[in-house]
Design a protein around this motif. Structure first.
Motif: not given
Length: 149
Positions: A114-125, A130-135, A142-149
């Motif tokens: 939404k136009g703002t930068q957020w701190q994020a962590k993910s289980e994978g690199v 890359e497009e991410v999904l917020i978990l 935010l905890k995110v995961k990649s939508l790239k497969q």
């Protein structure tokens, strides 16, 4: 005027309660004013059914105000906070898509949402761009995961 008030203390306390309730709506006071209004309405009811003196009514108002504020204020605030804020924040983030700005791993990274930068962590690199999904959303992280497969 003061003679009229002295003769009609029940009405005075009732009107004072209404005035304090309206004042709370106009100038939010953290529920202190509305709780003082409840104390005024309590004194109004007591004076309606008993013949207590004006001095005793004032004492009851002060004690009632203190009791209502000390016992109810934090409970009301926490209930309203739970009802309004938590659900809205969670729905605003979880399940939505963002974009990785920096490399994201289990320790750090940044996501644009939404136009703002957020701190994020993910289980994978996750690579930048890359497009991410917020978990999950925990404060500003935010905890995110990649939508790239």
């Amino acid at each position: 005027m003061s003679a009229y008030i002295l003769a009609h203390t029940t009405l005075f306390w009732f009107i004072l309660g209404i005035f304090l309730a309206i004042l709370e709506i106009s100038i939010p006071g953290g529920f202190v004013l509305i709780l003082m209004g409840f104390a005024a309405w309590t004194v109004s009811l007591i004076s309606l059914f008993s013949g207590i003196s004006i001095a005793m009514q004032i004492i009851l108002f002060v004690i009632g105000s203190l009791m209502y504020v000390l016992l109810l204020r934090e409970n009301i605030k926490s209930i309203l906070k739970r009802l309004n804020n938590d659900e809205d924040l969670e729905n605003e983030f979880v399940g939505k898509k963002g974009q990785a700005i920096t490399l994201i791993d289990k320790d750090q990274g940044k996501v644009q949402f939404k136009g703002t930068q957020w701190q994020a962590k993910s289980e994978g690199v996750i690579q930048p761009g890359e497009e991410v999904l917020i978990l999950e959303q925990n404060s500003i992280n935010l905890k995110v995961k990649s939508l790239k497969q």
